[in-house]
Design a protein around this motif. Structure first.
Motif, PDB file in Angstrom:
ATOM      1  N   GLN A  17       0.823  -1.204   0.000  1.00 18.99           N
ATOM      2  CA  GLN A  17       0.000   0.000   0.000  1.00 18.99           C
ATOM      3  C   GLN A  17       0.860   1.258   0.000  1.00 18.99           C
ATOM      4  OE1 GLN A  17      -2.734  -0.447   3.280  1.00 18.99           O
ATOM      5  NE2 GLN A  17      -3.873  -2.090   2.269  1.00 18.99           N
ATOM      6  N   ARG A  18       1.948   1.242   0.770  1.00 19.35           N
ATOM      7  CA  ARG A  18       2.838   2.414   0.795  1.00 19.35           C
ATOM      8  C   ARG A  18       3.483   2.628  -0.572  1.00 19.35           C
ATOM      9  NH1 ARG A  18       6.614   3.530   5.554  1.00 19.35           N
ATOM     10  NH2 ARG A  18       6.171   5.639   4.877  1.00 19.35           N
ATOM     11  N   LEU A  19       3.922   1.549  -1.191  1.00 25.02           N
ATOM     12  CA  LEU A  19       4.524   1.671  -2.515  1.00 25.02           C
ATOM     13  C   LEU A  19       3.482   2.132  -3.541  1.00 25.02           C
ATOM     14  CD1 LEU A  19       7.101   1.322  -4.195  1.00 25.02           C
ATOM     15  CD2 LEU A  19       6.369  -1.038  -4.637  1.00 25.02           C
ATOM     16  N   MET A  20       2.285   1.576  -3.469  1.00 26.12           N
ATOM     17  CA  MET A  20       1.231   1.951  -4.413  1.00 26.12           C
ATOM     18  C   MET A  20       0.833   3.418  -4.278  1.00 26.12           C
ATOM     19  SD  MET A  20       0.661  -0.449  -6.504  1.00 26.12           S
ATOM     20  CE  MET A  20      -0.795   0.258  -7.282  1.00 26.12           C
ATOM     21  N   SER A  21       1.055   4.005  -3.111  1.00 25.78           N
ATOM     22  CA  SER A  21       0.726   5.426  -2.947  1.00 25.78           C
ATOM     23  C   SER A  21       1.605   6.310  -3.840  1.00 25.78           C
ATOM     24  CB  SER A  21       0.866   5.849  -1.481  1.00 25.78           C
ATOM     25  OG  SER A  21       2.238   5.922  -1.105  1.00 25.78           O
ATOM     26  N   LEU A  22       2.716   5.766  -4.317  1.00 23.42           N
ATOM     27  CA  LEU A  22       3.626   6.506  -5.195  1.00 23.42           C
ATOM     28  C   LEU A  22       3.403   6.197  -6.669  1.00 23.42           C
ATOM     29  CD1 LEU A  22       6.976   6.098  -3.201  1.00 23.42           C
ATOM     30  CD2 LEU A  22       5.350   8.009  -3.131  1.00 23.42           C
ATOM     31  N   ALA A  23       2.526   5.245  -6.966  1.00 24.64           N
ATOM     32  CA  ALA A  23       2.319   4.804  -8.345  1.00 24.64           C
ATOM     33  C   ALA A  23       1.570   5.849  -9.160  1.00 24.64           C
ATOM     34  CB  ALA A  23       1.547   3.493  -8.359  1.00 24.64           C
ATOM     35  N   ARG A  24       1.946   5.924 -10.406  1.00 21.15           N
ATOM     36  CA  ARG A  24       1.255   6.773 -11.381  1.00 21.15           C
ATOM     37  C   ARG A  24       0.905   5.866 -12.559  1.00 21.15           C
ATOM     38  NH1 ARG A  24       2.564  10.530 -15.816  1.00 21.15           N
ATOM     39  NH2 ARG A  24       4.606   9.588 -16.033  1.00 21.15           N
ATOM     40  N   GLU A  25      -0.355   5.862 -12.964  1.00 23.29           N
ATOM     41  CA  GLU A  25      -0.766   5.025 -14.085  1.00 23.29           C
ATOM     42  C   GLU A  25      -0.318   5.659 -15.396  1.00 23.29           C
ATOM     43  OE1 GLU A  25      -4.755   3.486 -14.094  1.00 23.29           O
ATOM     44  OE2 GLU A  25      -4.807   3.464 -11.899  1.00 23.29           O
ATOM     45  N   VAL A  26       0.330   4.843 -16.236  1.00 21.77           N
ATOM     46  CA  VAL A  26       0.802   5.301 -17.537  1.00 21.77           C
ATOM     47  C   VAL A  26       0.444   4.255 -18.583  1.00 21.77           C
ATOM     48  CG1 VAL A  26       2.725   6.663 -16.603  1.00 21.77           C
ATOM     49  CG2 VAL A  26       3.104   4.280 -17.259  1.00 21.77           C
ATOM     50  N   SER A  27       0.531   4.661 -19.834  1.00 23.39           N
ATOM     51  CA  SER A  27       0.324   3.708 -20.925  1.00 23.39           C
ATOM     52  C   SER A  27       1.309   4.020 -22.044  1.00 23.39           C
ATOM     53  CB  SER A  27      -1.117   3.756 -21.432  1.00 23.39           C
ATOM     54  OG  SER A  27      -1.426   5.034 -21.921  1.00 23.39           O
ATOM     55  N   PHE A  28       1.623   2.986 -22.805  1.00 26.85           N
ATOM     56  CA  PHE A  28       2.526   3.104 -23.948  1.00 26.85           C
ATOM     57  C   PHE A  28       1.857   2.430 -25.143  1.00 26.85           C
ATOM     58  CE2 PHE A  28       5.184   2.756 -20.145  1.00 26.85           C
ATOM     59  CZ  PHE A  28       5.943   3.919 -20.242  1.00 26.85           C
ATOM     60  N   GLU A  91      10.823  -1.918 -25.261  1.00 19.00           N
ATOM     61  CA  GLU A  91       9.862  -1.521 -26.282  1.00 19.00           C
ATOM     62  C   GLU A  91       8.527  -2.194 -26.012  1.00 19.00           C
ATOM     63  OE1 GLU A  91       9.387  -2.122 -31.086  1.00 19.00           O
ATOM     64  OE2 GLU A  91      11.383  -1.893 -30.247  1.00 19.00           O
ATOM     65  N   ALA A  92       7.455  -1.438 -26.182  1.00 17.30           N
ATOM     66  CA  ALA A  92       6.119  -2.009 -26.017  1.00 17.30           C
ATOM     67  C   ALA A  92       5.849  -2.925 -27.207  1.00 17.30           C
ATOM     68  CB  ALA A  92       5.077  -0.904 -25.938  1.00 17.30           C
ATOM     69  N   PHE A  93       5.634  -4.192 -26.918  1.00 16.04           N
ATOM     70  CA  PHE A  93       5.349  -5.185 -27.956  1.00 16.04           C
ATOM     71  C   PHE A  93       3.875  -5.116 -28.346  1.00 16.04           C
ATOM     72  CE2 PHE A  93       4.470  -9.595 -29.347  1.00 16.04           C
ATOM     73  CZ  PHE A  93       5.394  -9.676 -30.367  1.00 16.04           C
ATOM     74  N   SER A  94       3.061  -4.637 -27.420  1.00 16.98           N
ATOM     75  CA  SER A  94       1.627  -4.426 -27.619  1.00 16.98           C
ATOM     76  C   SER A  94       1.285  -3.178 -26.811  1.00 16.98           C
ATOM     77  CB  SER A  94       0.842  -5.637 -27.106  1.00 16.98           C
ATOM     78  OG  SER A  94       0.930  -5.723 -25.693  1.00 16.98           O
ATOM     79  N   PRO A  95       0.052  -2.680 -26.879  1.00 18.74           N
ATOM     80  CA  PRO A  95      -0.287  -1.579 -25.980  1.00 18.74           C
ATOM     81  C   PRO A  95      -0.059  -2.010 -24.527  1.00 18.74           C
ATOM     82  CG  PRO A  95      -1.974  -1.838 -27.666  1.00 18.74           C
ATOM     83  CD  PRO A  95      -1.049  -3.030 -27.777  1.00 18.74           C
TER      84      PRO A  95
END
Length: 151
Positions: A17-28, A91-95
């Protein structure tokens, strides 16, 4: 061969939970270069969905895929070790959808919560050991195939 460890599931709930508080959702998008070998390793990702290829430049015009990563896998570990530069490209092989973490913020959190720091370093070490074992197996397979073709 041992089973691959998934970083977030390896952490006990309070530390996760502490680590997830620093997460930022991203996409490639598919075919996006996420990072290049030799670049500054100042972040890492946990893949939520999609596939990522770890690549190594073997000649000026040839990239070789050295590993494939998917959901739950850690992307990037060079942020933990000097000189804090990527050893491979990605490299993103898929989205791809991922949680992105700022390395400096995670390292500060690890200083505050030394149990989290110890578990995180052990988990990354186990991930690295598994990837080394997988790479070794692939190299041995390629070598034996090559040797059979020569004889």
């Amino acid at each position: 061969m041992t089973k691959a460890i998934k970083l977030l599931t390896a952490l006990p709930s309070p530390q996760r939970q502490r680590l997830m508080s620093l997460a930022r959702e991203v996409s490639f998008p598919e075919d996006a270069r996420i990072f290049e070998a030799g670049g500054t390793a100042d972040r890492f990702w946990v893949i939520r969905s999609g596939a990522v290829s770890l690549t190594q430049q073997v000649t000026a015009h040839r990239l070789v895929t050295v590993a494939g990563l998917g959901a739950g896998d850690l992307l990037g570990w060079s942020w933990l070790f000097p000189p804090y530069q990527w050893d491979f490209g990605a490299e993103a092989f898929s989205p791809v959808r991922a949680y992105e973490y700022d390395a400096a913020a995670v390292l500060r959190l690890c200083e505050e919560d030394q149990q989290l720091g110890l578990i995180l370093v052990r988990s990354v070490a186990e991930i690295l050991a598994h990837r080394l074992e997988t790479t070794r197996s692939k190299l041995m397979e390629q070598y034996s195939t090559h040797r059979r073709g020569v004889l």
